[in-house]
Design a protein around this motif. Structure first.
Motif, short mmCIF file in Angstrom:
data_model
loop_
_atom_site.label_atom_id
_atom_site.label_comp_id
_atom_site.label_asym_id
_atom_site.label_seq_id
_atom_site.Cartn_x
_atom_site.Cartn_y
_atom_site.Cartn_z
N LEU A 77 0.84 -1.19 0.00
CA LEU A 77 0.00 0.00 0.00
C LEU A 77 0.88 1.24 0.00
O LEU A 77 1.76 1.39 0.85
CB LEU A 77 -0.89 0.00 1.25
CG LEU A 77 -1.73 1.25 1.43
CD1 LEU A 77 -3.05 1.11 0.68
CD2 LEU A 77 -1.98 1.53 2.91
N TRP A 78 0.60 2.17 -0.91
CA TRP A 78 1.42 3.38 -0.94
C TRP A 78 0.95 4.40 0.10
O TRP A 78 -0.18 4.39 0.58
CB TRP A 78 1.46 4.00 -2.33
CG TRP A 78 2.41 5.17 -2.40
CD1 TRP A 78 2.14 6.45 -2.79
CD2 TRP A 78 3.80 5.17 -2.01
NE1 TRP A 78 3.27 7.24 -2.68
CE2 TRP A 78 4.31 6.48 -2.19
CE3 TRP A 78 4.67 4.19 -1.49
CZ2 TRP A 78 5.63 6.84 -1.90
CZ3 TRP A 78 5.98 4.54 -1.20
CH2 TRP A 78 6.45 5.84 -1.41
N ASN A 79 1.85 5.31 0.42
CA ASN A 79 1.68 6.26 1.52
C ASN A 79 0.42 7.12 1.38
O ASN A 79 -0.28 7.38 2.36
CB ASN A 79 2.90 7.18 1.62
CG ASN A 79 4.19 6.39 1.84
OD1 ASN A 79 4.15 5.24 2.26
ND2 ASN A 79 5.31 7.00 1.54
N SER A 80 0.15 7.60 0.18
CA SER A 80 -0.99 8.50 -0.03
C SER A 80 -2.32 7.80 0.18
O SER A 80 -3.36 8.46 0.28
CB SER A 80 -0.93 9.12 -1.43
OG SER A 80 -0.86 8.10 -2.41
N ASP A 81 -2.32 6.47 0.26
CA ASP A 81 -3.56 5.72 0.44
C ASP A 81 -3.77 5.25 1.88
O ASP A 81 -4.71 4.50 2.15
CB ASP A 81 -3.57 4.50 -0.50
CG ASP A 81 -3.67 4.91 -1.95
OD1 ASP A 81 -4.48 5.81 -2.25
OD2 ASP A 81 -2.93 4.35 -2.78
N TYR A 106 0.24 -8.66 1.74
CA TYR A 106 0.01 -7.23 1.54
C TYR A 106 0.68 -6.49 2.68
O TYR A 106 0.50 -6.84 3.85
CB TYR A 106 -1.48 -6.94 1.53
CG TYR A 106 -1.88 -5.59 0.93
CD1 TYR A 106 -1.27 -5.11 -0.23
CD2 TYR A 106 -2.89 -4.83 1.51
CE1 TYR A 106 -1.66 -3.91 -0.79
CE2 TYR A 106 -3.29 -3.62 0.95
CZ TYR A 106 -2.66 -3.16 -0.20
OH TYR A 106 -3.05 -1.96 -0.76
N LEU A 107 1.47 -5.48 2.33
CA LEU A 107 2.27 -4.73 3.29
C LEU A 107 1.92 -3.25 3.29
O LEU A 107 1.61 -2.69 2.24
CB LEU A 107 3.77 -4.87 2.97
CG LEU A 107 4.35 -6.27 2.77
CD1 LEU A 107 5.84 -6.16 2.41
CD2 LEU A 107 4.17 -7.12 4.01
N ILE A 108 2.00 -2.62 4.46
CA ILE A 108 2.02 -1.15 4.53
C ILE A 108 3.44 -0.72 4.17
O ILE A 108 4.40 -1.14 4.81
CB ILE A 108 1.67 -0.65 5.94
CG1 ILE A 108 0.29 -1.15 6.38
CG2 ILE A 108 1.73 0.88 5.99
CD1 ILE A 108 -0.05 -0.78 7.83
N HIS A 109 3.59 0.11 3.14
CA HIS A 109 4.91 0.38 2.57
C HIS A 109 5.83 1.14 3.52
O HIS A 109 7.02 0.84 3.63
CB HIS A 109 4.76 1.14 1.25
CG HIS A 109 5.86 0.90 0.27
ND1 HIS A 109 5.68 0.86 -1.08
CD2 HIS A 109 7.18 0.67 0.46
CE1 HIS A 109 6.82 0.63 -1.69
NE2 HIS A 109 7.76 0.52 -0.76
N ILE A 137 -0.61 -10.67 6.11
CA ILE A 137 -0.43 -9.22 6.10
C ILE A 137 0.82 -8.86 6.89
O ILE A 137 1.22 -9.57 7.82
CB ILE A 137 -1.66 -8.48 6.68
CG1 ILE A 137 -2.04 -9.02 8.06
CG2 ILE A 137 -2.84 -8.57 5.72
CD1 ILE A 137 -3.16 -8.23 8.75
N GLY A 138 1.43 -7.75 6.50
CA GLY A 138 2.65 -7.32 7.17
C GLY A 138 2.92 -5.86 6.92
O GLY A 138 2.05 -5.11 6.46
N VAL A 139 4.13 -5.48 7.20
CA VAL A 139 4.54 -4.08 7.10
C VAL A 139 5.91 -4.00 6.44
O VAL A 139 6.59 -5.02 6.25
CB VAL A 139 4.56 -3.41 8.49
CG1 VAL A 139 3.15 -3.33 9.08
CG2 VAL A 139 5.51 -4.14 9.45
N SER A 140 6.31 -2.80 6.13
CA SER A 140 7.62 -2.56 5.53
C SER A 140 8.20 -1.30 6.14
O SER A 140 7.47 -0.31 6.35
CB SER A 140 7.47 -2.40 4.01
OG SER A 140 8.72 -2.24 3.38
N ASN A 141 9.46 -1.33 6.49
CA ASN A 141 10.17 -0.17 7.02
C ASN A 141 9.69 0.25 8.41
O ASN A 141 9.89 1.39 8.82
CB ASN A 141 10.07 1.01 6.05
CG ASN A 141 10.64 0.68 4.69
OD1 ASN A 141 11.81 0.34 4.56
ND2 ASN A 141 9.79 0.71 3.66
#
Length: 276
Positions: A77-81, A106-109, A137-141
């Protein structure tokens, strides 16, 4: 054909430990490298809405002749969303572009700490998971603090945290936190964006094993237990990066490579990055 070992995520889903990244490869160019990767034996493709190539990735997977269940697909998922409703709409758009019914991961970018929307965003990912639209589901950074917050305020522990990780940025504290909490560590820029390929320590170890510096670095990742997603558009390098299962680094060699840790980032710092 070599079979890539799997990592079992905290919900029982299995992800190949070596995948193929497509960052900075546009939609018009991505089909051929993904085709070569799948033909070589990669079975995990890592893309993102921000990469602008989800449509091409989906096309390459369909053209490969492989069953859908044979290819593990990650998007982000990109930041603006960020935000609950916008996340749900962005996921729909990602799935339309990929041409898939169910996404594997699916990750939060990025956490975007100044915006403070990653918890509600995470709750949207939890809904997608509960509804069966994504297998994990997961995350990034995400930092330790970011992870603690979603674990405290959410209902599901992230399956993966995809972070910048290479011999100049070993991320020991974060990897230890992941291990204690059942979160898989996935390395983006596992080769340090090419900056480490001329390092003399890595070069000496590579020469001793008759392999390339890139292969040695990827072998280091695998033996640490990381998931690695090297990116290339060159067929020879795509194939070479896959040839990392026929040798093993010694404990001393692993230590020498880890000792190259300098806290050096080649990408943004997640503590301060708030880009959209």
């Amino acid at each position: 054909m070599t079979t890539v070992p799997d990592i079992t995520l905290n919900n029982g889903v299995r992800i190949p430990q070596l995948g193929f990244g497509v960052w900075q490869v546009d939609d018009a160019e991505v089909v051929e490298p993904v085709r070569v990767a799948l033909e070589t034996g990669y079975r995990s493709i890592d893309t993102a809405a921000a990469y602008g190539n989800e449509r091409g990735v989906g096309e390459a997977i369909r053209a490969s002749g492989l069953e859908r269940s044979e290819v593990f697909v990650t998007s982000k998922l990109w930041n603006s969303d960020q935000g609950y409703d916008t996340t749900m709409r962005a996921f729909d758009a990602t799935m339309e572009r990929l041409g898939l019914d169910v996404l594997d991961l699916y990750l939060i970018h990025w956490p975007l700490p100044e915006r403070g929307t990653y918890v509600e965003t995470w709750k949207a990912l939890e809904r997608l998971y509960v509804d069966g639209r994504v297998r994990a589901i997961g995350v990034s950074n995400f930092t330790v603090d970011n992870l603690r917050r979603i674990m405290d305020e959410g209902g599901i522990v992230p399956a993966v945290n995809q972070i910048e990780l290479h011999p100049n940025l070993v991320q020991t504290e974060l990897r230890d936190f992941h291990a204690r909490n059942g979160i898989a560590t996935e390395a983006w820029s596992p080769l340090g964006q090419g900056h480490l390929l001329d390092d003399p320590v890595i070069g000496r170890i590579a020469e001793a094993h008759g392999h390339t510096p890139a292969q040695v670095i990827l072998r280091w990742h695998l033996q640490l237990g990381n998931i690695a997603i090297p990116k290339s558009v060159t067929p020879e390098r795509i194939r070479a990066n896959f040839n990392v299962f026929g040798f093993e680094l010694s404990e001393a060699e692993m230590g020498e490579i880890s000792a190259l840790d300098a806290g050096r980032r080649f990408g943004p710092d997640p503590v301060t990055f708030n880009g959209v």
